[in-house]
Each structure stands twice: as structure tokens, then as C-alpha cells.
Design a protein around this motif. Structure first.
Motif, PDB file in Angstrom:
ATOM      1  N   VAL A 195     152.641  49.853  67.868  1.00  0.00           N
ATOM      2  CA  VAL A 195     151.386  49.151  68.151  1.00  0.00           C
ATOM      3  C   VAL A 195     151.205  49.018  69.659  1.00  0.00           C
ATOM      4  O   VAL A 195     152.088  48.512  70.356  1.00  0.00           O
ATOM      5  N   ARG A 196     150.073  49.510  70.137  1.00  0.00           N
ATOM      6  CA  ARG A 196     149.692  49.355  71.540  1.00  0.00           C
ATOM      7  C   ARG A 196     148.230  48.938  71.572  1.00  0.00           C
ATOM      8  O   ARG A 196     147.375  49.644  71.061  1.00  0.00           O
ATOM      9  N   TRP A 197     147.969  47.800  72.181  1.00  0.00           N
ATOM     10  CA  TRP A 197     146.636  47.197  72.109  1.00  0.00           C
ATOM     11  C   TRP A 197     145.658  47.964  73.006  1.00  0.00           C
ATOM     12  O   TRP A 197     145.495  47.661  74.176  1.00  0.00           O
ATOM     13  N   GLU A 198     145.003  48.950  72.414  1.00  0.00           N
ATOM     14  CA  GLU A 198     144.084  49.809  73.152  1.00  0.00           C
ATOM     15  C   GLU A 198     142.690  49.183  73.209  1.00  0.00           C
ATOM     16  O   GLU A 198     142.210  48.606  72.228  1.00  0.00           O
ATOM     17  N   LYS A 199     142.040  49.336  74.354  1.00  0.00           N
ATOM     18  CA  LYS A 199     140.681  48.804  74.503  1.00  0.00           C
ATOM     19  C   LYS A 199     139.642  49.773  73.957  1.00  0.00           C
ATOM     20  O   LYS A 199     138.636  49.377  73.380  1.00  0.00           O
ATOM     21  N   ARG A 200     139.871  51.079  74.165  1.00  0.00           N
ATOM     22  CA  ARG A 200     138.955  52.102  73.664  1.00  0.00           C
ATOM     23  C   ARG A 200     139.713  52.975  72.679  1.00  0.00           C
ATOM     24  O   ARG A 200     140.748  53.545  73.029  1.00  0.00           O
ATOM     25  N   THR A 201     139.235  53.044  71.460  1.00  0.00           N
ATOM     26  CA  THR A 201     139.988  53.766  70.435  1.00  0.00           C
ATOM     27  C   THR A 201     139.171  54.921  69.841  1.00  0.00           C
ATOM     28  O   THR A 201     137.950  54.873  69.784  1.00  0.00           O
ATOM     29  N   TYR A 202     139.904  55.965  69.423  1.00  0.00           N
ATOM     30  CA  TYR A 202     139.343  57.120  68.738  1.00  0.00           C
ATOM     31  C   TYR A 202     140.282  57.478  67.598  1.00  0.00           C
ATOM     32  O   TYR A 202     141.504  57.470  67.783  1.00  0.00           O
ATOM     33  N   LEU A 203     139.726  57.788  66.428  1.00  0.00           N
ATOM     34  CA  LEU A 203     140.557  58.133  65.278  1.00  0.00           C
ATOM     35  C   LEU A 203     141.537  59.245  65.643  1.00  0.00           C
ATOM     36  O   LEU A 203     141.161  60.247  66.242  1.00  0.00           O
ATOM     37  N   PHE A 204     142.783  59.050  65.287  1.00  0.00           N
ATOM     38  CA  PHE A 204     143.909  59.944  65.581  1.00  0.00           C
ATOM     39  C   PHE A 204     144.284  59.945  67.066  1.00  0.00           C
ATOM     40  O   PHE A 204     145.455  59.830  67.412  1.00  0.00           O
ATOM     41  N   LEU A 205     143.327  60.094  67.955  1.00  0.00           N
ATOM     42  CA  LEU A 205     143.636  60.300  69.374  1.00  0.00           C
ATOM     43  C   LEU A 205     144.184  59.046  70.058  1.00  0.00           C
ATOM     44  O   LEU A 205     145.106  59.126  70.860  1.00  0.00           O
ATOM     45  N   ARG A 206     143.593  57.905  69.749  1.00  0.00           N
ATOM     46  CA  ARG A 206     144.049  56.675  70.417  1.00  0.00           C
ATOM     47  C   ARG A 206     143.693  55.496  69.526  1.00  0.00           C
ATOM     48  O   ARG A 206     142.533  55.108  69.440  1.00  0.00           O
ATOM     49  N   THR A 207     144.688  54.946  68.853  1.00  0.00           N
ATOM     50  CA  THR A 207     144.461  53.808  67.972  1.00  0.00           C
ATOM     51  C   THR A 207     145.484  52.714  68.266  1.00  0.00           C
ATOM     52  O   THR A 207     146.548  52.978  68.819  1.00  0.00           O
ATOM     53  N   THR A 208     145.160  51.491  67.886  1.00  0.00           N
ATOM     54  CA  THR A 208     146.037  50.358  68.161  1.00  0.00           C
ATOM     55  C   THR A 208     147.394  50.529  67.476  1.00  0.00           C
ATOM     56  O   THR A 208     148.434  50.238  68.049  1.00  0.00           O
ATOM     57  N   GLU A 209     147.366  51.002  66.258  1.00  0.00           N
ATOM     58  CA  GLU A 209     148.612  51.344  65.555  1.00  0.00           C
ATOM     59  C   GLU A 209     148.590  52.846  65.291  1.00  0.00           C
ATOM     60  O   GLU A 209     147.577  53.391  64.863  1.00  0.00           O
TER      61      GLU A 209
END
Length: 473
Positions: free
Chosen positions: A142-156
Motif C-alpha cells: 500500500v502506497r498512498w498515491e494522489k493520482r491513480t490509474y488502473l494497473f499503472l498506479r494504485t493505492t494498493e
């Protein structure tokens, strides 16, 4: 293209809109109810399983064993390695209440496992006979991302992370190199994604490590994506966590360590690189369905012939689409959008002639295949896999440029983007200014880079290597 009640944007017009829509329309993934989380639907999770199975074989073949460590990390452990905790601090999720009571010590939800694993290593390692420790785990972080994209960058997200401890620095460095080359093989042979292996700059390396190797992939629109990393941790964590061993001479030594990770962002890279305006284009090796057979009608004889054909394909992952209430055209569009490598159509005409219409998803090439030659399907799938890699290799070559001076550097960033090879003096101030002025960051120093005499593209000072720059994804 219309699909159900939703319209798939054209990739050639808006990559971001296309990507967000195609991932959901193809039923690979969906958004979770908590901000930044995602749900892996069966077709998407199957891709990860296939990657997992291929990589797990390589990991075990090299002598590394799988284990599992806790999700919760006592905050005090995170603080043992100062640079490490500072690097992850903005992304940490922290548990303060458990069982309705405030915890005496906060628990960090695993952002990576160095600290929790190395606390155990300190207990397990006493003598040179206990080394090397070669452990990998498949888990979630888990990394608390501010901007997320499916698969590429998600909180978990899901990944594997290897963590090894050695008696010598050389052994540890060999493992670092092995890991990045293994990742490169997976990317090339399974995901049909070529890239560049290289070392990260001081400012871009892993927090708490001595050096980082990366696999950089060029995406559409000329942006770079960090596909995976392998880190030389030196003795930083062993000194922080007191991981010592008695060597053969009876002297106390700190172990040398490395860590390496590959995540589900690899799936996002693959989808983005290969897809087209009609939807996904999946490499056969990681496609949940490699061949779809569509009966042209729902007549019993036609459906029976389609199922018989499927049975003759052996261990090929095949699906016969007998779903009622969908037209042939709708089914064709559906499976094109889902990226299935090969489509075969079966109707009365095909049954009578013994020849079936076959369509390649990657090229759209149509051909006929006779029932007696159905076993060559495997060869065709292998050829699709090779052709997809060749296409991406050409894209990588065509979009890698050299900049002799800063003006040319800026012009490439404004017009073409892609990878830019340029001399850099390795001064962090130049690196920061280049990024501020052009948005291009140092991606890596390619492992095959040769030492040359040159001048920094920004400040003009002496430089020995041409680094790779790009706009990061």
C-alpha cells in the motif's frame, strides 16, 4: 467504437481516455470503493497469474524460495533506516486504532518489506553457514498515491519482492544483476515489451539503497515507464538492523543485501503499448483466452462443430462463445476489444468446406485454416508473439534520439519526445534544472553505455556518459 451503452474513445486521439475506458470495458479491472483502489476481474487477474507462473519458475530455478511476512510493520522498525523512511513517508498508510482501542505503537501498512523482513533476518543469521538467505514473496503493498490509474498506479497493488542477504558484496551485486535481467526476459518474452536496462541517478535511486538498476519502457506519446527495479542495498539495512554474521575467520561482519520488485503496473504498460483504436491487443503468452471460436449461428450442428474444434486445440487456452442474444458483429467487436490473439468463425459453409475463417488480432490479417491443419494454431500464436515484440523494438528504435546540445534537447521534448540520449555531468543541480525546464528526467545510464569524452548538455562541463532522458509516465 460503441460497446454496450459506452463508447470506446479512439486511442489515436486520447490515450488516457482510451486506457481508462478499455480496461473497464474489456472487463480486466474496475475501481474499488476506497479511493485509489482497484478490483482485478478474472480476465485481468489471469494475466497476473500467467506472469506470476512464468516468473516464479525462474525465481525458484535460481535458488530463491518463497515466504510470506506480515502486512503490518511496527512504526519503530520503519524508523531504523532514516533515508528509507524519509523516502516513503509521504506514501505511508498508518493504523492507529485496533479493536476499538488506540494502539500503543502505530502500525504501518506495508509499502515494501525491507524493514519487517530484515528484523527476522537479524534473528536468523548468526554464522557464514546461514548465508546466503534467498527469499521472495508474492504479496500486496500500500502506497498512498494522489493520482491513480488502473494497473499503472494504485493505492494498493500486487507484486513480488525478493530480498537476499549475502556474505560478500560481489555475491549481492550478482543477484541484483540477475534479477533485472530476469525481469527483462519476462518483459520481452511474455509481454512483448523491449526496454533499456540501466542504473538510476543518485536522486532517482531507491531510498536507502546504494544503487538501483531499472528497466525503462517507452510508452505511446513518447513517455517512459519504469517497469521494475533491482536494488543494491549495500550494508545500509544490515547496519541499521544489526544483521551480523561470524565469518570463517571468526570475525563479526555485516551482511550485504539486495531487493528487487516487479508489479502489476507491468500489465498497464503492456495494455497501453500494444492496444489500438478497436481495443486491447494481447500477446498470446499472457492472454487469458488465446483463441476465441465464434459459431456464426446457434444451430446445434454449428455449435457442436465449434466445440469439437476447440477440443482439438489441446492446451491452447480457447473459448467458444455460445452466448445467446448477441449478434455475430457484436461478438466480433467484443473479442476484438478484449484483445484475444486469434478469432475463428464457424458456420454451415465452413463445416461443408472443412475450412474456417481465422483473423489475427494484432494485424487484422484474415486467412483460412483447414480442419486437418488446426494444430498449426500454436505456431501462429508463437508468430504473433514474435511479431508483437518486433513491432515494439522498431518503435523503441524510431523514438530514441540523440541531443548534441540543449536547444536540440528542448526541441525534441517539444516535438517528438521519446528517449533522448545526451551527455550529463551527473550534477544533481543540472538534473533538477533540466527537469524543471523541460519536464524530462534522467531515466537511467544504460548498462551498455560506453565511456566517452563529452560536455554536459545543460552546463557544458565535462561528461563521460550519455544518459537516457524522457518524460516520466
Amino acid at each position: 467504437m460503441a460497446f454496450g451503452k459506452r463508447q470506446l474513445p479512439r486511442k489515436s486521439e486520447s490515450l488516457a481516455d482510451w486506457y481508462n475506458a478499455v480496461v473497464q470495458l474489456s472487463e480486466l479491472a474496475d475501481y474499488g470503493p476506497a479511493k485509489g483502489t482497484m478490483i482485478f476481474r478474472p480476465a485481468g487477474y489471469r494475466i497476473w497469474e500467467l506472469i506470476w507462473e512464468a516468473m516464479d519458475r525462474e525465481i525458484k530455478k535460481s535458488g530463491v524460495e518463497n515466504a510470506y511476512f506480515p502486512l503490518f510493520i511496527p512504526e519503530s522498525l520503519m524508523h531504523k533506516e532514516k533515508e528509507h523512511v524519509e523516502g516513503f513517508a509521504p506514501q505511508l498508510a498508518v493504523v492507529t486504532i485496533g479493536g476499538g482501542e488506540e494502539l500503543k505503537e502505530k502500525l504501518v501498512v506495508r509499502p515494501t518489506s525491507e524493514t519487517i523482513m530484515y528484523q527476522a533476518y537479524a534473528k536468523w543469521i548468526q554464522s557464514w553457514r546461514d548465508l546466503p538467505v534467498l527469499i521472495n514473496q508474492w504479496n500486496n503493498v500500500v502506497r498512498w498515491e494522489k493520482r491513480t490509474y488502473l494497473f499503472l498506479r494504485t493505492t494498493e497493488f500486487l507484486w513480488q519482492e525478493g530480498h537476499c542477504a549475502h556474505a560478500t558484496h560481489q555475491e549481492s551485486q550478482e543477484r541484483v544483476r540477475w534479477a533485472i535481467e530476469m525481469y527483462s526476459q519476462i518483459y520481452r518474452d511474455w509481454l512483448a515489451l523491449p526496454g533499456v536496462i540501466g542504473g538510476k541517478s543518485e536522486s532517482e535511486k531507491f531510498a536507502g539503497g546504494d544503487a538501483t538498476l531499472t528497466y525503462e519502457i517507452l510508452m505511446p506519446e513518447g513517455k517512459a515507464l519504469q517497469g521494475c527495479t533491482s536494488h543494491d542495498l549495500g550494508q545500509n539495512f544490515s547496519k541499521a538492523q544489526d544483521i551480523k554474521f561470524q565469518d570463517k575467520e571468526g570475525k563479526s561482519q555485516f551482511v550485504w543485501q539486495n531487493s528487487w520488485g516487479f508489479s502489476t503496473r507491468s500489465i498497464g504498460a503492456m495494455l497501453m503499448a500494444h492496444g489500438d483504436d478497436a481495443g486491447l491487443v494481447l500477446p498470446p503468452r499472457v492472454a487469458a483466452v488465446q483463441v476465441v471460436i465464434i459459431p456464426v449461428t446457434q444451430e446445434k450442428e454449428v455449435v457442436g462443430a465449434a466445440q469439437k474444434l476447440a477440443g482439438e486445440l489441446g492446451d491452447v487456452r480457447v473459448k467458444v462463445d455460445t452466448r445467446d442474444g448477441e449478434s455475430l458483429g457484436f461478438k466480433i467487436n467484443k473479442w476484438e476489444l478484449r484483445g484475444v490473439p486469434l478469432r475463428i468463425e464457424v458456420g454451415q459453409k465452413e463445416i461443408a468446406s472443412g475450412k474456417f475463417k481465422m483473423v489475427r488480432r494484432d494485424t487484422g490479417e484474415k486467412s483460412e485454416i483447414s480442419n486437418s491443419k488446426i494444430q498449426i494454431i500454436k505456431e501462429i500464436l508463437n508468430q504473433i508473439q514474435k511479431d508483437m515484440l518486433t513491432k515494439q523494438e522498431k518503435f523503441l528504435r524510431d523514438n530514441t534520439h540523440e541531443a548534441a546540445d540543449y536547444e536540440q534537447f528542448k526541441k525534441i521534448m517539444e516535438d517528438q519526445r521519446g528517449f533522448i540520449k545526451a551527455f550529463w555531468c551527473e550534477d544533481s543541480e543540472c538534473e533538477a534544472r533540466i527537469k524543471e525546464e523541460t519536464k524530462a528526467s534522467t531515466r537511467c545510464l544504460p548498462l551498455d553505455a560506453k565511456e566517452e569524452k563529452g560536455k554536459c548538455v545543460y552546463c557544458g562541463k565535462a561528461a563521460k556518459y550519455r544518459w537516457l532522458f524522457a518524460l516520466a509516465y
